[in-house]
Design a protein around this motif. Structure first.
Motif, short mmCIF file in Angstrom:
data_model
loop_
_atom_site.label_atom_id
_atom_site.label_comp_id
_atom_site.label_asym_id
_atom_site.label_seq_id
_atom_site.Cartn_x
_atom_site.Cartn_y
_atom_site.Cartn_z
N UNK A 115 0.85 -1.19 0.00
CA UNK A 115 0.00 0.00 0.00
C UNK A 115 0.88 1.23 0.00
N UNK A 116 0.52 2.18 -0.85
CA UNK A 116 1.28 3.44 -0.90
C UNK A 116 0.96 4.22 0.38
N UNK A 160 1.48 9.94 -1.05
CA UNK A 160 0.48 9.80 -2.10
C UNK A 160 0.04 11.15 -2.63
N UNK A 161 0.20 11.35 -3.94
CA UNK A 161 -0.18 12.63 -4.54
C UNK A 161 -1.67 12.91 -4.45
N UNK A 162 -2.50 11.87 -4.34
CA UNK A 162 -3.94 12.12 -4.24
C UNK A 162 -4.36 12.44 -2.81
N UNK A 163 -3.42 12.30 -1.85
CA UNK A 163 -3.67 12.73 -0.49
C UNK A 163 -4.90 12.14 0.17
N UNK A 164 -4.96 10.80 0.31
CA UNK A 164 -6.14 10.21 0.96
C UNK A 164 -6.24 10.66 2.41
N UNK A 165 -7.46 10.87 2.85
CA UNK A 165 -7.76 11.17 4.24
C UNK A 165 -7.22 10.01 5.10
N UNK A 192 -7.17 7.15 7.68
CA UNK A 192 -8.26 6.28 8.11
C UNK A 192 -7.80 5.43 9.28
N UNK A 236 -6.37 -0.59 6.30
CA UNK A 236 -7.09 0.64 6.62
C UNK A 236 -8.59 0.45 6.43
N UNK A 291 -11.62 5.86 -4.09
CA UNK A 291 -11.35 5.48 -2.70
C UNK A 291 -12.64 5.55 -1.89
N UNK A 312 -14.02 6.66 3.81
CA UNK A 312 -13.09 6.74 4.96
C UNK A 312 -11.72 7.25 4.54
N UNK A 313 -11.37 7.06 3.26
CA UNK A 313 -10.03 7.44 2.79
C UNK A 313 -10.12 8.39 1.61
N UNK A 314 -11.20 9.16 1.51
CA UNK A 314 -11.41 9.98 0.32
C UNK A 314 -10.18 10.81 -0.03
N UNK A 315 -9.91 10.91 -1.32
CA UNK A 315 -8.75 11.67 -1.79
C UNK A 315 -9.01 13.15 -1.62
N UNK A 316 -7.96 13.91 -1.34
CA UNK A 316 -8.10 15.34 -1.09
C UNK A 316 -8.73 16.09 -2.26
N UNK A 317 -8.29 15.87 -3.50
CA UNK A 317 -8.89 16.64 -4.59
C UNK A 317 -10.37 16.36 -4.74
N UNK A 373 -5.22 2.28 -3.48
CA UNK A 373 -3.86 2.85 -3.47
C UNK A 373 -2.84 1.77 -3.12
N UNK A 374 -3.03 0.62 -3.73
CA UNK A 374 -2.11 -0.49 -3.58
C UNK A 374 -1.35 -0.67 -4.89
#
Lengths: 118, 512
Positions: free
Chosen positions: A7-8, A13-18, A20, A35, B44, B47-52, B169-170
């Motif tokens: 897992x990244x 991570x460029x998409x910046x996940x919240x 968890x 997660x 995603x 719970x892990x929503x991407x920022x953009x 994101x794996x």
């Protein structure tokens, strides 16, 4: 060479996940963490576990192949329920995962009961 | 109120739901997944929503700013479609809902059997819906041709690599080879690269000359050309991929294929080779590449089983046949998206809008769908262009060796399949399935079925038979998805068949 899936990390991570909460599951008695919101396949692959099933005829290892619920290669026993597609089921904290190696009928010993059968 | 049931919440299904509501019908939208968007707009979990994605919620622009489109193309369009449907009282969204069978009823309306609950669960809620009109938008999955070692862990379909990147994101590996055929290889490479893995090469089996016939000599140029021809976002998207490919220096090789994967219990290397214009490997060109994952996709197979169960006719290319309204040969059943031809998300959106409008009682000539009709016409050539440029070459079977698995579920090798066919003097699909077990496993021949058909047809031709097959089709799967005996039994004991006395006249009839 470092090998295998992972897992990244969110920080990289460029998409910046919240961020968890973690979920902890067991696989054949061992502990694996992932997660919240990940599928079982995501948790396992994300922790570097590439395969969790053996085929009946040759005993060859299998994990994710199609990743979208079509091929059934990734099936696993979840809390006693057989044949759950790991790529489709979200992991829940405390899930007890048991890898499957279903023997062919002719090779089953007397009293054989495949994992999860009630 | 007329009730429209839509199966599949990818681009086609979402557009269909939106159009059917706009035309005044009540809508029920089903998807087996627990989120909307299908494979194309896989994202995603909350719970892990991407920022953009969080930041993009209140924007009205169709495309996100630079960088935000990394995981989803046209994500704002998706978010707008989803938000409007979720806010709509007359649109009932039922996710985690697996349709497992469709029956034809006496009055011509389909009876759609569904299970609601966790995938492959034990106590899913069973119900049967009988809508006034049904729209099937079930999409397609990757077709991966067998090659020696393709059953090793670490070999993934292109779709798997993309799903794991978008939804988890794996990264599938550290050094990843992408191979097969078709424009889809580019977004796969892009997704894999976005997870931090090194894509050591993209190997496209089609030759430049053939790509030129369908596209242009260079993939990054084709996108611009076609964008100029008016195919719009689809091609802007391809251009984006090609641009990123160049930027990141991912080698893109044409006329080459992965012909073997090597390793014990996991992939450690692959062999790539030049292939001729018919996809037969050219001897002496094999080269071994160290890799811990390989993502292979040679095209797509439409998910036809529900359409077949509903009685819909297929066209000679084995997609669901539809008329200008998006209506199938069954008057109450419509189809849109990849099950009508592999045309990409923009075509699916346009087809979905037309089908949704007409299923709700509208006409294809109405101004409400004029834009969708134009867009559909513009994109019509896309599928045939992909086929012309990237269609599977018959010489691929030359990379098989006797031990290569054909059927992954039942561990049936190329040799075993041939031995079975020879021993029974059979080239018919039905008999060879039964004698060899190829295609009889839990995936119901979804992965190997068309390959088995082609291998048997080859044998039939070699034996001088005009048509090797016996009329059986691998696409026919009356039970679409496994259902546990306990779930079947629960229904029968809970309530006898027949309409529920408590059903609302305003909703599709349902029995639980």
């Amino acid at each position: 060479m470092t090998q295998g899936p992972r897992r990244l990390p969110a920080a990289a991570d460029r998409v910046g996940p919240r961020s968890a909460k973690t979920v902890t599951v067991s696989l054949d008695g061992g502990t694996v963490t992932g997660l919240a919101g990940q599928t079982i396949a995501g948790v396992l692959l994300g922790s570097g576990v590439l395969s969790w099933r053996r085929t009946s005829t040759t005993g060859a290892p299998r994990g994710v192949f199609c990743g979208i619920g079509v091929c059934f290669d990734c099936i696993i026993t979840v809390n006693g329920d057989r044949d759950v597609r790991a790529c489709q089921r979200r992991a829940a904290d405390g899930d007890v995962l048991t890898s499957q190696h279903d023997l062919l009928p002719a090779r089953r010993p007397a009293g054989y009961n495949s994992a999860g059968d009630q | 109120m007329r009730q429209v049931l839509i199966v599949g919440a990818g681009p086609a299904g979402l557009a269909a739901a939106t159009a059917a509501r706009a035309a005044g019908a009540g809508v029920t939208l089903l998807d087996a997944a627990d989120q909307l968007g299908g494979q194309y707009w896989r994202h995603l979990p909350a719970q892990r929503a991407a920022t953009p994605e969080m930041a993009a919620e209140d924007s009205s622009a169709d495309e996100s700013p630079a960088g935000a489109g990394l995981l989803q193309h046209g994500r704002r369009r998706f978010q707008r479609l989803r938000a409007a449907l979720e806010a709509d009282q007359q649109c009932l969204i039922r996710t985690s809902s697996q349709v497992w069978a469709i029956e034809r009823t006496g009055d011509g309306r389909p009876a759609v059997h569904m299970l609601e609950g966790p995938p492959d669960g034990r106590d899913r809620r069973r119900s049967v819906l009988t809508p006034d009109a049904l729209i099937l938008a079930t999409g397609a999955h990757d077709r991966t041709l067998p090659f020696p070692g393709w059953d090793l862990p670490g070999v993934f379909s292109g779709g798997a690599a993309q799903a794991l990147a978008k939804g988890e994101r794996v990264a599938v590996g550290h050094r990843v080879v992408v191979a097969g055929a078709g424009p889809f290889l580019l977004p796969v490479a892009e997704s894999v690269s976005s997870t931090g893995a090194a894509v050591v090469g993209v190997f496209e089996a089609s030759h430049r000359t053939r790509l030129a016939a369908g596209w242009l000599t260079r993939p990054w140029k084709l996108a611009w050309e076609l964008a100029g021809a008016g195919a719009g976002a689809k091609l802007g998207e391809l251009a984006g991929y090609a641009g990123n490919q160049l930027r990141r220096r991912i080698p893109y090789r044409t006329g080459m294929a992965v012909v073997a994967a090597h390793g014990i219990d996991r992939v450690e290397a692959v062999t790539v080779a030049r292939v001729d214009s018919n996809w037969s490997p050219v001897s002496g060109t094999q080269r071994r590449i160290s890799a811990d994952a390989v993502c292979v996709s040679h095209g797509f197979t439409p998910r036809l089983e529900l359409a077949i169960a509903a009685g819909c006719a297929l066209n000679p290319d084995r997609f669901v046949q539809v008329d200008a309204d998006g209506r199938t040969s069954v008057p109450t059943v419509f189809a849109a998206g990849e099950i009508t031809g592999i045309g990409g998300a923009d075509a699916a959106l346009a087809q979905g809008a037309v089908a949704g409008h007409c299923a709700a009682g509208g006409s294809v000539a109405d101004p409400a769908v004029a834009a969708a009709v134009r867009s559909r016409a513009r994109l019509r050539g896309f599928a045939s262009r992909i086929e012309r440029a990237h269609g599977i070459g018959a010489g691929w079977t030359d990379w098989l060796v006797p031990d290569t698995l054909i059927c992954r579920c039942e561990d049936v090798s190329y040799r075993a399949l041939g031995d079975s066919a020879a021993a029974t003097a059979a080239t018919g699909l039905r008999s060879v399935k039964l004698s060899s077990r190829a295609g009889l496993g839990i995936c119901q021949g979804r992965i190997c079925g068309r390959t088995v058909e082609e291998l048997l047809a080859d044998r039939g031709r070699a034996a001088g038979l005009a048509a090797g097959l016996d009329g059986a089709s691998v696409d026919n799967r009356p039970i679409v998805s496994p259902i546990r005996m306990s779930e079947l039994a629960a229904q029968v004991s809970a309530q006898p068949p027949g309409p529920s006395p408590t059903q609302s006249p305003e909703a599709p009839r349902e029995e639980c």
